[in-house]
Design an enzyme around this catalytic site. Structure first.
Site, PDB file in Angstrom:
ATOM      1  N   GLY A  19       0.859  -1.186   0.183  1.00 38.20           N
ATOM      2  CA  GLY A  19       0.055  -0.102   0.242  1.00 38.20           C
ATOM      3  C   GLY A  19       0.864   1.378  -0.015  1.00 38.20           C
ATOM      4  N   HIS A  20       2.117   1.183  -0.182  1.00 36.05           N
ATOM      5  CA  HIS A  20       3.026   2.283  -0.057  1.00 36.05           C
ATOM      6  C   HIS A  20       3.938   2.427  -0.985  1.00 36.05           C
ATOM      7  CE1 HIS A  20       5.900   4.868   2.093  1.00 36.05           C
ATOM      8  NE2 HIS A  20       4.906   5.411   2.545  1.00 36.05           N
ATOM      9  N   PHE A  21       3.809   2.592  -2.274  1.00 31.92           N
ATOM     10  CA  PHE A  21       2.828   3.209  -2.914  1.00 31.92           C
ATOM     11  C   PHE A  21       2.397   2.028  -4.042  1.00 31.92           C
ATOM     12  CE2 PHE A  21       4.878   6.742  -0.805  1.00 31.92           C
ATOM     13  CZ  PHE A  21       3.794   7.667  -0.285  1.00 31.92           C
TER      14      PHE A  21
END
Length: 106
Positions: A19-21
């Site tokens: 989720g990053h990124f």
């Protein structure tokens, strides 16, 4: 000050990358600090929870699969200056302090 080095292993499939990124994954700074804190606490034989991050700078992103190492030196009793490196590139630096063993159990 004498510098010491420890290898750090962060799996290329670490969940933080997802989720990053999306589309350009980088390791979050909090994961970098966590790795440094736990490694230095283990050297001191204390719980990571007794540590305090006194300062931190993030200088370069870490991508999945990059090998990391922790370069550190003691500056005072329980206080360490550190650099996290990917090859020779400094990706983060800072200072971590640990409470004395008797203070940590109070």
């Amino acid at each position: 000050m004498t510098m010491h080095t420890l290898p750090l292993a962060v799996a290329a499939d670490h969940p933080a990358y997802a989720g990053h990124f999306p589309g350009r994954p980088i390791l979050p700074g909090v994961v970098l600090l966590d790795e440094a804190l736990f490694a230095l606490a283990a050297l001191q034989g204390v719980a990571a929870a007794s540590g305090e991050i006194k300062s931190a700078k993030f200088l370069s992103p870490v991508q999945p699969g990059e090998s990391l190492r922790l370069d550190y030196s003691a500056t005072a009793a329980g206080v360490f200056r550190f650099e996290l490196k990917a090859e020779e590139r400094v990706v983060a630096s800072g200072i971590v302090g640990f409470a004395a063993a008797d203070e940590a159990t109070s």
